[in-house]
Scaffold this active site. Structure first.
Site, short mmCIF file in Angstrom:
data_model
loop_
_atom_site.label_atom_id
_atom_site.label_comp_id
_atom_site.label_asym_id
_atom_site.label_seq_id
_atom_site.Cartn_x
_atom_site.Cartn_y
_atom_site.Cartn_z
N GLY A 83 0.93 -1.24 0.12
CA GLY A 83 -0.29 -0.50 0.07
C GLY A 83 0.55 1.13 0.17
O GLY A 83 0.66 2.32 0.66
N SER A 116 0.03 5.23 -1.96
CA SER A 116 -0.77 6.44 -1.01
C SER A 116 -1.09 6.37 0.22
O SER A 116 -0.52 5.19 0.78
CB SER A 116 -2.08 6.19 -1.79
OG SER A 116 -3.04 5.08 -1.44
N SER A 140 -4.77 -1.20 11.39
CA SER A 140 -5.64 -1.34 11.54
C SER A 140 -6.40 -0.79 11.35
O SER A 140 -6.59 0.23 10.28
CB SER A 140 -6.00 -2.41 12.81
OG SER A 140 -6.98 -2.91 13.08
N ASP A 174 -1.26 -7.76 -6.38
CA ASP A 174 -2.38 -7.61 -5.97
C ASP A 174 -2.60 -8.19 -4.45
O ASP A 174 -1.64 -9.38 -4.64
CB ASP A 174 -3.58 -7.93 -6.69
CG ASP A 174 -4.75 -8.23 -5.46
OD1 ASP A 174 -5.10 -7.89 -4.33
OD2 ASP A 174 -5.95 -8.29 -6.18
N LYS A 203 -0.17 4.83 -10.26
CA LYS A 203 0.55 5.04 -8.51
C LYS A 203 1.73 4.96 -8.25
O LYS A 203 2.17 5.91 -7.19
CB LYS A 203 -1.02 4.84 -8.36
CG LYS A 203 -2.55 5.55 -8.54
CD LYS A 203 -3.31 5.14 -7.52
CE LYS A 203 -4.63 5.19 -7.90
NZ LYS A 203 -5.90 5.25 -7.45
N TYR A 226 -15.99 -5.08 6.42
CA TYR A 226 -14.57 -3.38 6.85
C TYR A 226 -14.44 -4.45 8.67
O TYR A 226 -12.76 -4.96 8.81
CB TYR A 226 -14.36 -2.73 6.75
CG TYR A 226 -13.69 -2.11 6.97
CD1 TYR A 226 -12.32 -1.96 6.66
CD2 TYR A 226 -13.53 -1.47 8.70
CE1 TYR A 226 -11.03 -1.45 6.68
CE2 TYR A 226 -12.38 -0.17 8.34
CZ TYR A 226 -10.85 -0.48 7.79
OH TYR A 226 -10.06 0.60 7.83
N ASP A 286 -1.45 -0.56 -8.99
CA ASP A 286 -1.38 0.40 -9.81
C ASP A 286 -0.44 1.12 -10.04
O ASP A 286 0.40 1.28 -9.71
CB ASP A 286 -2.22 1.90 -9.34
CG ASP A 286 -2.43 3.05 -10.90
OD1 ASP A 286 -2.23 2.73 -11.61
OD2 ASP A 286 -3.45 2.78 -11.11
N LYS A 299 -10.47 -6.11 10.21
CA LYS A 299 -9.32 -5.43 11.03
C LYS A 299 -9.43 -5.73 12.40
O LYS A 299 -8.49 -6.30 13.40
CB LYS A 299 -9.73 -3.72 11.20
CG LYS A 299 -9.95 -3.11 9.87
CD LYS A 299 -8.47 -3.06 9.36
CE LYS A 299 -8.08 -2.26 8.27
NZ LYS A 299 -6.49 -2.48 7.97
#
Length: 264
Positions: free
Chosen positions: A8, A11, A138, A60, A37, A152, A34, A156
């Site tokens: 990740g 961004s 988290s 991914d 990005k 979601y 991406d 977490k």
């Protein structure tokens, strides 16, 4: 000085952490889906720290074979990381009765299994290299169930359990594990959440303020350096961490009020 790996990393908090650690002199590997990005993030990191090596891996994190292969490639090219931060994740709020099972599966796949695959692939090389620090991201939804986050929050909650166990199990191998519970943070993920967030959910989550990604990332980095299990920036997250079980009944009462007032 060994490199830093961040999933990740194109961004949000992951990118902010990568940039801060590059400024300390670490070479950086960033992982995200991406490639455009990623290239933009690489340029930003190099603008802040021109003398480091920044490598991008378009992958991914929920694809176990692909992310493991990418991490193996990065370790072979750069060495085992000193710091590894699993920041890849996404949230798509909505009501349980309306969201398809595929959305539940996708959020678990990215938010929990993506972090699991990342950690599993790197723990061995890091231990052999002398140890290091692993950071997991988290959410406050891991402390208490929040209306609208049925897909979601379980991912977490699961990550919280993993972190608490790995903090104990990996310590003898010289690897510290820290889990961060960010408050609402100005990131592309938070902006995307607004598109599907129920009205009551928006009201329930108000009041904690809005943080920028860099201060949250700095808190995480500082917490890892000190060997802390938990980093909970801001009064709201700190309160949930310390007193979550005590205040949960009050929070449920508050949520019921907001649901009655604002509806779904």
């Amino acid at each position: 000085m060994r490199p830093v790996f961040v999933s990740g990393g194109s961004s949000g908090i992951g990118y902010a952490a990568a940039k801060l650690l590059a400024q300390k002199g670490h070479d950086i590997a960033i992982f995200a889906r991406d490639s455009v990005k990623l290239a933009r993030a690489r340029d930003g990191i190099l603008a802040a720290a021109p003398n480091v090596d920044v490598r991008c891996f378009a992958v991914d994190v929920s694809d176990r074979a692909a992310v493991t292969a990418a991490l193996d490639e990065a370790v072979a090219a750069m060495g085992a990381p000193e710091v590894a931060i699993a920041s890849a994740g996404f949230a798509q709020p909505g009501l349980f009765s309306e969201q398809p099972l595929e959305l539940h599966e996708r959020q678990m796949a990215v938010n929990y299994f993506g972090a699991l695959y990342f950690t599993k692939a790197l723990a061995g090389p890091m231990a052999k290299a002398g140890g290091g620090q692993i950071g997991l991201i988290s959410s406050g939804t891991a402390f208490v169930g929040i209306y609208g986050y049925g897909a979601y929050a379980p991912s977490k909650f699961a990550l919280r359990g993993l972190a608490e166990i790995l903090h104990l199990e990996l310590e003898p191998q010289g690897i510290g594990v820290t889990i961060c519970y960010p408050p609402d943070t100005e990131t592309p993920q938070l902006e995307a959440e607004k598109a599907t967030k129920p009205a009551a959910t928006a009201k329930i989550s108000e009041g904690g303020g809005l943080w920028q990604a860099e201060p949250v990332a700095q808190r995480l980095i500082d917490g890892m350096a000190r060997g802390r299990l938990v980093v909970a920036p801001g009064f709201q997250m700190a309160g949930l961490h310390r007193f979550g079980s005590l205040i949960a009944p009050v929070l449920r009462w508050h949520q019921r009020r907001m649901i009655r007032k604002f509806g779904p």
